[in-house]
Design a protein around this motif. Sequence first.
Motif, short mmCIF file in Angstrom:
data_model
loop_
_atom_site.label_atom_id
_atom_site.label_comp_id
_atom_site.label_asym_id
_atom_site.label_seq_id
_atom_site.Cartn_x
_atom_site.Cartn_y
_atom_site.Cartn_z
N ALA A 64 91.49 8.30 -28.03
CA ALA A 64 91.18 9.36 -28.54
C ALA A 64 89.94 10.00 -27.92
O ALA A 64 89.09 9.29 -27.74
N THR A 67 86.50 10.11 -32.43
CA THR A 67 86.91 9.24 -33.65
C THR A 67 85.69 9.00 -34.74
O THR A 67 84.41 9.44 -34.20
N GLU A 71 86.88 4.49 -37.96
CA GLU A 71 88.23 4.22 -37.44
C GLU A 71 87.98 3.65 -35.86
O GLU A 71 89.10 3.65 -35.00
#
Length: 79
Positions: A64, A67, A71
């Motif tokens: 990703a 974040t 997480e």
Amino acid sequence: MRLDKFLKVSRLIKRRTVANEACDGGRVKINDKVAKASTHVKVGDVIEIAFGDKAVRAEVLKIADTTKKEEAGDMYRYL
């Protein structure tokens, strides 16, 4: 995603410049091969980081661009 950015976003290493220096020093491996900071990381890759006399091995589970702190641990799994 670049290796140095993944290390920073996943919070395996706190700063991108420190991640860059670790890669340039040959202390980071992907799938048992020394990796440069610009190496692309894929899901399933195993990253090994040498911190002094101990090493940390982690498998990439998710990628990703950004974040949250809570997480960040979901992006990898310690081996």
